[in-house]
Design an enzyme around this catalytic site. Structure first.
Site, PDB file in Angstrom:
ATOM      1  N   THR A 277       0.831  -1.206   0.000  1.00  0.00           N
ATOM      2  CA  THR A 277       0.000   0.000   0.000  1.00  0.00           C
ATOM      3  C   THR A 277       0.864   1.254   0.000  1.00  0.00           C
ATOM      4  O   THR A 277       0.579   2.221  -0.716  1.00  0.00           O
ATOM      5  CB  THR A 277      -0.955  -0.004   1.208  1.00  0.00           C
ATOM      6  OG1 THR A 277      -1.806  -1.146   1.128  1.00  0.00           O
ATOM      7  CG2 THR A 277      -1.812   1.252   1.229  1.00  0.00           C
TER       8      THR A 277
ATOM      9  N   ASN B 118      -6.013 -10.468  -6.834  1.00  0.00           N
ATOM     10  CA  ASN B 118      -6.049 -11.055  -5.501  1.00  0.00           C
ATOM     11  C   ASN B 118      -7.312 -11.865  -5.228  1.00  0.00           C
ATOM     12  O   ASN B 118      -7.297 -12.777  -4.401  1.00  0.00           O
ATOM     13  CB  ASN B 118      -5.923  -9.955  -4.436  1.00  0.00           C
ATOM     14  CG  ASN B 118      -6.931  -8.839  -4.632  1.00  0.00           C
ATOM     15  OD1 ASN B 118      -6.931  -8.157  -5.657  1.00  0.00           O
ATOM     16  ND2 ASN B 118      -7.808  -8.631  -3.664  1.00  0.00           N
TER      17      ASN B 118
ATOM     18  N   GLN C   2       0.625 -10.308  -5.748  1.00  0.00           N
ATOM     19  CA  GLN C   2       0.297 -11.727  -5.889  1.00  0.00           C
ATOM     20  C   GLN C   2       1.261 -12.466  -6.818  1.00  0.00           C
ATOM     21  O   GLN C   2       1.201 -13.690  -6.927  1.00  0.00           O
ATOM     22  CB  GLN C   2      -1.140 -11.885  -6.404  1.00  0.00           C
ATOM     23  CG  GLN C   2      -2.202 -11.363  -5.465  1.00  0.00           C
ATOM     24  CD  GLN C   2      -2.258 -12.120  -4.142  1.00  0.00           C
ATOM     25  OE1 GLN C   2      -1.855 -13.280  -4.047  1.00  0.00           O
ATOM     26  NE2 GLN C   2      -2.755 -11.462  -3.103  1.00  0.00           N
TER      27      GLN C   2
ATOM     28  N   SER D  33       4.770  -6.962  -1.276  1.00  0.00           N
ATOM     29  CA  SER D  33       4.465  -7.050   0.159  1.00  0.00           C
ATOM     30  C   SER D  33       4.975  -8.373   0.706  1.00  0.00           C
ATOM     31  O   SER D  33       4.720  -9.434   0.127  1.00  0.00           O
ATOM     32  CB  SER D  33       2.957  -6.940   0.384  1.00  0.00           C
ATOM     33  OG  SER D  33       2.660  -6.794   1.744  1.00  0.00           O
ATOM     34  N   GLY D  34       5.678  -8.339   1.854  1.00  0.00           N
ATOM     35  CA  GLY D  34       6.285  -9.547   2.407  1.00  0.00           C
ATOM     36  C   GLY D  34       5.296 -10.527   2.981  1.00  0.00           C
ATOM     37  O   GLY D  34       5.490 -11.746   2.899  1.00  0.00           O
ATOM     38  N   HIS D  35       4.198 -10.044   3.574  1.00  0.00           N
ATOM     39  CA  HIS D  35       3.308 -10.972   4.282  1.00  0.00           C
ATOM     40  C   HIS D  35       2.456 -11.823   3.342  1.00  0.00           C
ATOM     41  O   HIS D  35       1.776 -12.745   3.794  1.00  0.00           O
ATOM     42  CB  HIS D  35       2.424 -10.201   5.274  1.00  0.00           C
ATOM     43  CG  HIS D  35       1.276  -9.470   4.656  1.00  0.00           C
ATOM     44  ND1 HIS D  35       0.000  -9.967   4.624  1.00  0.00           N
ATOM     45  CD2 HIS D  35       1.214  -8.255   4.049  1.00  0.00           C
ATOM     46  CE1 HIS D  35      -0.809  -9.106   4.038  1.00  0.00           C
ATOM     47  NE2 HIS D  35      -0.098  -8.057   3.677  1.00  0.00           N
TER      48      HIS D  35
ATOM     49  N   THR E  46      13.660   5.160  10.347  1.00  0.00           N
ATOM     50  CA  THR E  46      14.580   4.052  10.618  1.00  0.00           C
ATOM     51  C   THR E  46      14.035   2.764  10.020  1.00  0.00           C
ATOM     52  O   THR E  46      12.870   2.414  10.221  1.00  0.00           O
ATOM     53  CB  THR E  46      14.777   3.882  12.138  1.00  0.00           C
ATOM     54  OG1 THR E  46      15.276   5.104  12.674  1.00  0.00           O
ATOM     55  CG2 THR E  46      15.751   2.756  12.435  1.00  0.00           C
TER      56      THR E  46
ATOM     57  N   CYS F 101     -22.435 -11.058   2.552  1.00  0.00           N
ATOM     58  CA  CYS F 101     -23.743 -11.687   2.722  1.00  0.00           C
ATOM     59  C   CYS F 101     -24.813 -10.653   3.012  1.00  0.00           C
ATOM     60  O   CYS F 101     -25.906 -10.985   3.415  1.00  0.00           O
ATOM     61  CB  CYS F 101     -23.684 -12.700   3.863  1.00  0.00           C
ATOM     62  SG  CYS F 101     -23.164 -11.972   5.426  1.00  0.00           S
TER      63      CYS F 101
END
Length: 695
Positions: A81, A166, A196, A216-218, A254, A345
């Site tokens: 992001t 995604n 992705q 993105s790492g996660h 940092t 839903c």
């Protein structure tokens, strides 16, 4: 509860890797080692700082190798992001600074992650470019319209696309896109969301003219809060975060050294040709095929919402006709299979804009499920998932949410008053299981598929489909269900009340002569209509003989209150609202104030035998994941709560504990019981998700 008290689920099969991934042990070890040992600031010149700088520099070198970007900027960020924001700010600022550059449009793919159009809109306004945002259409496969790009990109200040979606895993042909873009706009800044793609698609950024590529790492077994972006040498660049000069002045603050060390471990794995942690593409395709086959066997009406030929093998997006995404997600979650909804839903929550953009049908968009795994998923996980999917299907069949040849007499437990909800709208199904008769009050179009499945599953004789309002959606749904589900053609009034019910009745309400005319038999109970406009319906106790009957349930008409029908009900009558935005569930003439208490000693809950546990999950959730408690457990879904309350007045002074998956449904049930005079009610705050249960 302290965070370290929360434990992982030993039964969990995590198939939501497009949302995030678990951190691999070797990556977690790198994070821990860096935090404990190599904790220096990379900007410090002493030895501890130099060691930290080494991690920073070597990880950057590995990142360049992984994505094939030997030149240009390689900047560590907090995630994709931030990378998207940086790219958008850089491109828009360049357009603002150069009035001669094209600036009519900001182009983005119609199926992009919401971070992209929202960033474009925000910075377009804030920086004063005031370009027109245009979504690039996609076809039914989710492939971008190259003719549209060719027509508009020449006047664009920026174009944003993605490598793989995604929600669906649909891949874009980046080479073909580059040819189209550069043929009509050689200098337009081009961002490709590569989130992705990492670890799933080959990347060679040096060979392409992509200007910005955020990662993105996660999404690939790293921790959250770390990412990186590649920026082409010639691309315009404006720092998003300034003040400190870190990352060569491109991104101040940092550096997240533990997160960067995690990327270092990840990149080493990706570049190691001898490693066995990540499966190859052939194995991933095999995993997808196995899951797809299991889903097809479980759900005969399943439709996959994307073409596997143009999608990543790690993503399956599907819908099951007549079954909501919530119903499927809940029972999968109860089976310890973690997936996500591709939509919602509720009509008050955004549905799947990706599937809408692809032009798929409403029911596919509204009931989509995304199942996604990663390169480190094992064959054992796939085998267990396929086995559990079959159990999930059986549980849904037992609840009559899907219809199959295996539905047996013991499968359907529904009896009495059933409340189905859509947003704040309440639909009531009145069932006599023994007589196999039922009536429906105030159906909603969104519930039509579920009602149809229930009726076909049990072969119910539908005595009437009634409405208490002039709402066009409700009237339409009722008319459709009458035509579909009632065998003989009925003559009815405007509210669906059969003319044959007016002629006479073998019983009348005991409370008074309150103006009802005739009645409709639903098994042993009698249903009365009160009023000729926006009527209330009254449901009696079972008939014992020709006598005056007590009214057990009243179904309020539009704009009516308890006071309006007080002359026809008793203190014992349960009043069922037509709208229930406050989740009151059920009303009565006399109600107590206050809310239920919360269970304080969660650890002791499962060992207690002096309570009754009310499992408020749906039947299919209870079937696949029964509670291993010492106390008596009664399964009472919210859909059946009204009938349960009516049938169990003897529990009003008994200690009750309501539980569900998250604590939301149990809170609704516990509060409703408390208001109706049940004096010793508690509920499990946070639900089973936060409470450890005995193995």
């Amino acid at each position: 509860m302290k965070p370290f008290a929360l434990q992982s689920d030993s039964k969990e099969l995590y198939l939501d890797c497009n949302a995030t991934t678990p951190v691999l042990p070797q990556i977690a070890e790198a994070v821990s080692h860096t935090m404990e040992t190599l904790f220096g600031n990379p900007s410090s010149s002493h030895v501890t700082g130099l060691k930290a700088r080494y991690i920073l520099d070597t990880t950057r070198q590995l990142a360049r190798r992984v994505v094939g970007a030997s030149s240009g900027k390689l900047i560590f960020t907090s995630g994709a992001t931030e990378g998207i924001q940086t790219a958008v700010v850089s491109a828009i600022r360049a357009a603002v600074d150069n009035p001669q550059s094209p600036r009519s449009y900001l182009l983005y793919g119609a199926t992009e992650h919401k971070a992209v159009p929202q960033a474009l809109q925000h910075w377009n306004q804030l920086l004063g470019l005031n370009a027109e945002l245009k979504a690039i259409p996609v076809n039914e496969q989710g492939i971008l319209d190259h003719e549209f790009i060719a027509e508009h990109v020449g006047q664009a200040a920026m174009i944003c696309t993605m490598a793989a979606n995604n929600e669906t895993g649909v891949k874009q042909d980046l080479r073909a896109l580059e040819q189209t873009i550069r043929a009509h706009a050689p200098a337009v800044p081009w961002m490709v969301d590569c989130v992705q793609a990492l670890g799933k698609l080959p990347l060679a950024l040096d060979d392409m003219s992509i200007d910005y590529a955020p990662f993105s790492g996660h999404k690939l077994y790293g921790p959250k809060g770390i990412g990186f972006m590649a920026v082409r040498e010639s691309a315009p660049f404006t720092p998003l975060i300034i003040g400190g000069g870190q990352e060569s002045g491109y991104r101040s603050g940092t550096e997240n050294l533990p997160g960067i060390a995690a990327l270092h471990a990840l990149f080493e794995l990706m570049l190691d040709s001898t490693q066995s942690v990540f499966a190859d593409s052939q194995a991933l395709v095999s995993y997808r095929d196995q899951l797809a086959n299991a889903l097809r066997m479980a759900f005969p009406s399943i439709v996959f919402n994307h073409d596997f030929a143009v999608s990543l093998p790690t993503t399956l997006n599907f819908s099951v006709k007549g079954v909501s995404s919530k119903d499927i997600m809940d029972v999968l979650d109860a089976s310890h299979i973690r997936v996500s909804s591709g939509s919602a839903c509720s009509s008050k929550v955004t549905r799947s804009f990706v599937l809408d953009a692809m032009g798929l049908s409403d029911w596919q968009s509204e009931s989509a499920i995304r199942m996604s795994f990663g390169p480190a998923t094992t064959q054992d996980t796939i085998d267990k998932a396929c086995e559990r999917i079959q159990r999930v299907a059986q549980a849904l069949q037992q609840s009559c949410l899907i219809v199959a040849d295996t539905n047996n007499d013991h499968d359907a437990q529904l009896d009495g008053v059933v409340q189905l909800k859509y947003d704040d709208h309440c639909c009531y199904v009145l069932i006599d299981r023994g007589a196999r008769e039922m009536a429906v009050i105030d159906p909603h179009p969104a519930l039509a598929g579920r009602l149809e499945n229930l009726i076909q599953c049990r072969h119910y004789d539908v005595k009437g489909v009634l409405v208490s309002s002039d709402d066009a959606d409700v009237q339409q749904a009722a008319s459709m269900l009458r035509a579909m589900l009632i065998d003989t053609e009925q003559a009815t009034d405007a509210w669906g009340w059969p003319e044959s019910a007016v002629a006479g009745c073998d019983a009348v309400p005991a409370e008074c002569d309150c103006g009802v005319k005739g009645c409709l038999s639903v098994g042993q109970r009698r249903l009365f209509k009160l009023g000729d406009h926006l009527p209330t319906f009254l449901l009696s106790e079972p008939v014992k003989a020709t006598e005056r009957l007590r009214v057990d349930f009243a179904f309020l008409g539009a704009h009516q209150s308890i006071q309006d029908i007080k002359h026809c009900i008793s203190e014992m009558t349960l009043v069922c609202p037509r709208k229930d935005a406050a989740h009151q569930l059920v009303l009565a003439e006399t109600m107590a104030a206050g809310a239920a208490k919360v269970v304080e000693d969660v650890n002791a809950l499962w060992q207690r035998d002096d309570i009754t546990i009310i499992d408020v999950r749906e039947r299919q959730e209870h079937v696949v994941d029964d509670l291993p408690a010492h106390a008596q457990v009664i399964n009472v879904p919210l859909t059946e709560a009204i009938q349960f309350i009516h049938e169990h007045p003897q529990l009003k002074s008994s200690p009750l504990v309501c539980v569900c998956r998250s604590g939301q449904r149990s809170g609704v049930m516990a509060d409703a019981l408390t208001r109706l005079g049940f004096t010793k009610v508690q509920h499990l705050s946070g639900g089973l998700a936060l409470a450890s249960t005995p193995v």
